[in-house]
Write a protein that holds these residues in place. Structure first.
Motif, PDB file in Angstrom:
ATOM      1  N   MET A   1       0.789  -1.199   0.081  1.00  0.00           N
ATOM      2  CA  MET A   1       0.062  -0.078  -0.138  1.00  0.00           C
ATOM      3  C   MET A   1       0.884   1.225  -0.081  1.00  0.00           C
ATOM      4  O   MET A   1       1.909   1.173   0.602  1.00  0.00           O
ATOM      5  CB  MET A   1      -0.898   0.006   1.254  1.00  0.00           C
ATOM      6  CG  MET A   1      -2.065   1.151   1.338  1.00  0.00           C
ATOM      7  SD  MET A   1      -2.744   1.165   2.782  1.00  0.00           S
ATOM      8  CE  MET A   1      -3.625  -0.325   2.742  1.00  0.00           C
ATOM      9  N   ASN A   2       0.400   2.176  -0.785  1.00  0.00           N
ATOM     10  CA  ASN A   2       1.205   3.448  -0.683  1.00  0.00           C
ATOM     11  C   ASN A   2       1.225   4.333   0.428  1.00  0.00           C
ATOM     12  O   ASN A   2      -0.124   4.368   0.915  1.00  0.00           O
ATOM     13  CB  ASN A   2       0.961   4.351  -2.207  1.00  0.00           C
ATOM     14  CG  ASN A   2       1.354   3.725  -3.205  1.00  0.00           C
ATOM     15  OD1 ASN A   2       2.318   3.329  -3.486  1.00  0.00           O
ATOM     16  ND2 ASN A   2       0.324   3.676  -4.311  1.00  0.00           N
ATOM     17  N   VAL A   5      -0.870   9.037  -1.374  1.00  0.00           N
ATOM     18  CA  VAL A   5      -1.291   9.132  -2.799  1.00  0.00           C
ATOM     19  C   VAL A   5      -2.012  10.462  -2.867  1.00  0.00           C
ATOM     20  O   VAL A   5      -2.877  11.008  -2.291  1.00  0.00           O
ATOM     21  CB  VAL A   5      -2.320   8.118  -3.097  1.00  0.00           C
ATOM     22  CG1 VAL A   5      -2.813   8.271  -4.928  1.00  0.00           C
ATOM     23  CG2 VAL A   5      -1.748   6.629  -2.920  1.00  0.00           C
ATOM     24  N   THR A  26       2.973  10.223  -5.518  1.00  0.00           N
ATOM     25  CA  THR A  26       2.813   8.906  -4.739  1.00  0.00           C
ATOM     26  C   THR A  26       4.144   8.674  -3.911  1.00  0.00           C
ATOM     27  O   THR A  26       5.199   8.799  -4.424  1.00  0.00           O
ATOM     28  CB  THR A  26       2.582   7.632  -5.613  1.00  0.00           C
ATOM     29  OG1 THR A  26       1.482   8.187  -6.565  1.00  0.00           O
ATOM     30  CG2 THR A  26       2.356   6.640  -5.020  1.00  0.00           C
ATOM     31  N   GLU A  28       5.990   6.001  -1.434  1.00  0.00           N
ATOM     32  CA  GLU A  28       6.314   4.606  -0.879  1.00  0.00           C
ATOM     33  C   GLU A  28       6.281   4.747   0.491  1.00  0.00           C
ATOM     34  O   GLU A  28       7.124   5.643   0.948  1.00  0.00           O
ATOM     35  CB  GLU A  28       7.301   3.899  -1.665  1.00  0.00           C
ATOM     36  CG  GLU A  28       7.146   3.748  -3.206  1.00  0.00           C
ATOM     37  CD  GLU A  28       6.042   2.954  -3.534  1.00  0.00           C
ATOM     38  OE1 GLU A  28       5.781   1.671  -2.828  1.00  0.00           O
ATOM     39  OE2 GLU A  28       5.343   3.008  -4.260  1.00  0.00           O
ATOM     40  N   CYS A  61      -6.920  12.607  -1.920  1.00  0.00           N
ATOM     41  CA  CYS A  61      -5.707  12.067  -1.468  1.00  0.00           C
ATOM     42  C   CYS A  61      -5.994  10.881  -0.402  1.00  0.00           C
ATOM     43  O   CYS A  61      -7.137  10.988   0.108  1.00  0.00           O
ATOM     44  CB  CYS A  61      -4.735  13.217  -0.769  1.00  0.00           C
ATOM     45  SG  CYS A  61      -5.773  14.061   0.638  1.00  0.00           S
ATOM     46  N   LEU A  62      -4.865   9.955  -0.157  1.00  0.00           N
ATOM     47  CA  LEU A  62      -4.994   9.034   0.716  1.00  0.00           C
ATOM     48  C   LEU A  62      -3.759   8.846   1.418  1.00  0.00           C
ATOM     49  O   LEU A  62      -2.740   9.000   0.633  1.00  0.00           O
ATOM     50  CB  LEU A  62      -5.342   7.688  -0.123  1.00  0.00           C
ATOM     51  CG  LEU A  62      -6.736   7.535  -0.861  1.00  0.00           C
ATOM     52  CD1 LEU A  62      -6.538   6.153  -1.945  1.00  0.00           C
ATOM     53  CD2 LEU A  62      -8.064   7.301  -0.189  1.00  0.00           C
ATOM     54  N   PHE A  64      -2.000   5.768   3.611  1.00  0.00           N
ATOM     55  CA  PHE A  64      -2.011   4.719   3.886  1.00  0.00           C
ATOM     56  C   PHE A  64      -3.609   3.847   3.563  1.00  0.00           C
ATOM     57  O   PHE A  64      -4.017   3.349   4.681  1.00  0.00           O
ATOM     58  CB  PHE A  64      -1.730   4.297   5.399  1.00  0.00           C
ATOM     59  CG  PHE A  64      -0.084   4.179   5.450  1.00  0.00           C
ATOM     60  CD1 PHE A  64       0.742   3.204   5.165  1.00  0.00           C
ATOM     61  CD2 PHE A  64       0.406   5.319   5.961  1.00  0.00           C
ATOM     62  CE1 PHE A  64       2.027   3.029   5.143  1.00  0.00           C
ATOM     63  CE2 PHE A  64       1.941   5.316   6.073  1.00  0.00           C
ATOM     64  CZ  PHE A  64       2.744   4.396   5.628  1.00  0.00           C
ATOM     65  N   GLY A  65      -4.160   4.279   2.636  1.00  0.00           N
ATOM     66  CA  GLY A  65      -5.401   3.935   2.144  1.00  0.00           C
ATOM     67  C   GLY A  65      -6.448   4.571   2.688  1.00  0.00           C
ATOM     68  O   GLY A  65      -7.666   4.282   2.379  1.00  0.00           O
ATOM     69  N   GLU A  66      -6.325   5.612   3.658  1.00  0.00           N
ATOM     70  CA  GLU A  66      -7.440   6.265   4.503  1.00  0.00           C
ATOM     71  C   GLU A  66      -7.719   7.613   3.798  1.00  0.00           C
ATOM     72  O   GLU A  66      -6.520   8.374   3.598  1.00  0.00           O
ATOM     73  CB  GLU A  66      -7.227   6.603   6.078  1.00  0.00           C
ATOM     74  CG  GLU A  66      -7.134   5.218   6.701  1.00  0.00           C
ATOM     75  CD  GLU A  66      -8.432   4.629   7.111  1.00  0.00           C
ATOM     76  OE1 GLU A  66      -9.494   5.252   6.739  1.00  0.00           O
ATOM     77  OE2 GLU A  66      -8.556   3.745   7.641  1.00  0.00           O
ATOM     78  N   ASN A  67      -8.935   8.120   3.622  1.00  0.00           N
ATOM     79  CA  ASN A  67      -8.796   9.563   3.249  1.00  0.00           C
ATOM     80  C   ASN A  67      -9.363  10.432   3.951  1.00  0.00           C
ATOM     81  O   ASN A  67     -10.139  10.283   4.971  1.00  0.00           O
ATOM     82  CB  ASN A  67     -10.370   9.067   2.170  1.00  0.00           C
ATOM     83  CG  ASN A  67     -10.373  10.547   1.523  1.00  0.00           C
ATOM     84  OD1 ASN A  67      -9.982  11.812   1.820  1.00  0.00           O
ATOM     85  ND2 ASN A  67     -11.239  10.379   0.247  1.00  0.00           N
TER      86      ASN A  67
END
Lengths: 318, 264
Positions: A1-2, A5, A26, A28, A61-62, A64-67
């Motif tokens: 998971m990035n 983002v 993005t 990492e 934007c996210l 670690f996957g959370e908005n």
């Protein structure tokens, strides 16, 4: 998971000024990302949008996957943020402040105390932990803010000018700490700064922004490649063959030029800087000068620093 | 998240108690209302001539059963059961208004609001923590004042008249229902004002000149009911309690981080 983002992220203030314009990027996990730009470029606004403090006006934007726009508290649980406007309480001591923020993150008092003491020691504040924050200097406050942002052991750390106001030794120390956090703990670091020299010491990748736009992003090598090699060769000699003067625009850079001679070969004292494409060119240039009867007193090659790249890019825009 | 909320509540309370000036403002109102005013009243009642015409007139207006007790005892009872409870609507609100007014705007002024907003608490939880801190403070001051008053007035009354003070039943709904409900309404409104204010002074002015007079005026209307029936008072307190709860609920959803940071 990035880790981060940004997808065409924009933020316009109600006055119509675009603080972030169509930014895509993005990150990492484990990267130390240097987010560089002049004052008012949009660095702090970006940090605030990434942490849900401001709502974006376009894109998303996210973290670690959370908005962060929908569930800022989820992002806050995994991110540590240090900005100039996120201060602590003057009526509490350094240690009490850290224990308070520990509790706010749901950490028990004993554990908070342990973590706080460890961080205060690492940040060279162990002598001052019983002092009220009102007695702290700017540099001490700055370091305590870093400690505060690390209390809950975040996965990603947002640092806005962490070394401003620090003396060189403390700045070096803080840099070392940031580097270790990324290297040993795998923490992702989003570092906003003007201090390009410090950034170059620790960042693995950079983004240069101006007026809310991301101008370039990449590793230092990628940025260097983007502006040709950017390599500069410095030579000090007493004789400059025309072939070299013609080879470069040496005349522009010469200093302490001696008497002008009428001959094709120029004599005097020259301190010149030549733009070259690769290191392969150095021996050819040196041998031409020597063959032309010149004595060489100094030769050095310099690759463009982050500062050089930054200035050349911002100068292009002005 | 209970730990986080209780940390904020404790921190807010400590902020007040650590500041002597603020503490003085909080303490002075209860001291005047529960010790100074009743003492003046009791002394006046004790030394006033019993045959004063006005007092005789007042006696005639009272229900039949109270006409048989002594004038002074009647005055003490009147003071204790009908006037002093009204003060317990004022005391908690005054005690909490300073704290509630600075709740958000105070944090913003010392640049600590952003730090709090970076916590894993939702804005709702943060609002709740701020209201809770001021509410607990108001109740703490209110109950301590009640005990101090009970001791002070009781002792004075005993020394002056020899009568032992028996608090009327209406004190129960006042202290446990009416006073908390009115307090919660005022605090919620003041904290809301604080979230929108540009500076602490604006928030305090809004609290002192807008919220407090309106809330006290409304609540003051119900105190007359104490003369009628304690159950009536319970009913109205419950209504006010529900109103406070709805007000708090509606306020919780009203704000987001961006609004709190800008005060708009």
């Amino acid at each position: 998971m990035n880790a981060v983002v940004m997808n065409h992220l924009s933020k316009k203030y109600s006055g119509g000024k675009a603080a972030i314009a169509d930014m895509s990027l993005t990150l990492e996990p484990g990267e130390v990302f240097g987010f560089l730009g002049p004052n008012g470029a949009g660095k702090t606004t970006t940090v605030k949008v990434l942490n849900g403090m401001l709502q974006p006006t376009g894109g998303e934007c996210l973290i670690f996957g959370e908005n962060p726009s929908n569930r800022p508290e989820k992002v806050h649980a995994i991110s540590g943020v240090m900005t100039e406007h996120a201060q602590m309480y003057n009526h509490l001591t350094g240690l009490e402040n850290l224990i308070f923020y520990g509790a706010v993150f749901g950490i028990g008092e004993e554990e908070s105390r342990k973590r706080a003491q460890e961080l205060l020691w690492q940040l060279e504040l162990s002598d001052a932990w019983e002092q009220k924050l009102s007695a702290y200097s700017t540099g001490m406050r700055q370091r305590l803010s870093i400690a505060r942002a690390l209390m809950h052991r975040p996965k990603i750390l947002f640092l806005d000018e962490p070394t401003s106001g620090l003396d060189p030794e403390s700045a070096h120390n803080v840099n070392q700490m940031i580097r270790n956090l990324a290297k040993d703990k795998g923490m992702t670091i989003f570092l906003c700064t003007h201090q390009l020299r410090y950034a170059q010491e620790i960042c693995t990748r950079y983004g240069l922004i101006d007026e809310g736009r991301l101008l370039v992003e990449g590793t230092l090598e990628q940025l260097r490649a983007g502006m040709g090699s950017g390599m500069k060769l410095r030579i000090r000699t007493d004789r400059l063959p025309d072939s070299i003067a013609g080879y470069t625009d040496a005349d522009k850079n010469e200093k302490n030029r001696g008497e002008a001679s009428g001959s094709r070969e120029r004599q005097g004292a020259y301190d010149i800087e030549l733009a070259i494409k690769s290191e392969e060119e150095i021996p050819r240039i040196v041998s031409r000068i020597v063959q032309g009867g010149g004595n060489i007193y100094h030769v050095s090659a310099k690759r463009p620093s982050l500062e050089d790249i930054y200035f050349s890019l911002t100068a292009e825009r002005r | 998240m209970n730990r986080a909320i209780s940390a904020i509540v404790k921190k807010d309370m400590r902020e007040i108690t650590a500041n002597r000036q603020l503490l003085f403002t909080i303490v002075i109102v209860p001291v005047v209302l529960t010790l100074v005013v009743p003492s003046v009243f009791l002394l006046t009642a004790h030394f006033a001539p019993e045959d004063a015409n006005d007092l005789q007139e007042l006696m005639k207006l009272m229900p039949g059963n109270v006409q048989n007790i002594g004038m002074e005892e009647l005055m003490v009872g009147l003071l204790f059961d009908n006037i002093l409870p009204l003060f317990f609507l004022i005391i908690p609100i005054m005690a909490a208004s300073v704290m509630a007014a600075s709740s958000f705007v105070g944090e913003r002024e010392q640049s600590t609001l952003e730090t709090l907003l970076y916590s894993p608490l939702t804005v709702k939880q943060l609002f709740y923590a701020k209201v809770l801190a001021a509410f607990l403070m108001s109740m703490l001051v209110s109950w301590i004042s009640f005990l101090v008053m009970l001791l002070g007035v009781g002792l004075e009354s005993y020394v002056l008249t020899g009568a032992v003070l028996h608090p009327g039943i209406s004190w129960l709904p006042v202290m446990l229902l009416l006073s908390p409900a009115v307090s919660l309404i005022a605090i919620t409104l003041i904290v809301r004002g604080s979230a929108k204010a540009q500076n602490v002074m604006e928030a305090q002015q809004k609290a002192a000149f807008l919220v407090l007079p309106v809330v006290l005026l409304l609540a003051g209307q119900f105190v007359g009911l104490m003369l009628i029936n304690a159950w009536m008072l319970v009913g109205l307190s419950v209504v006010l309690g529900l109103l406070a709860w709805f007000l708090l609920r509606s306020s919780l959803g009203k704000f987001c981080g961006e609004m709190l940071l800008s005060g708009r």
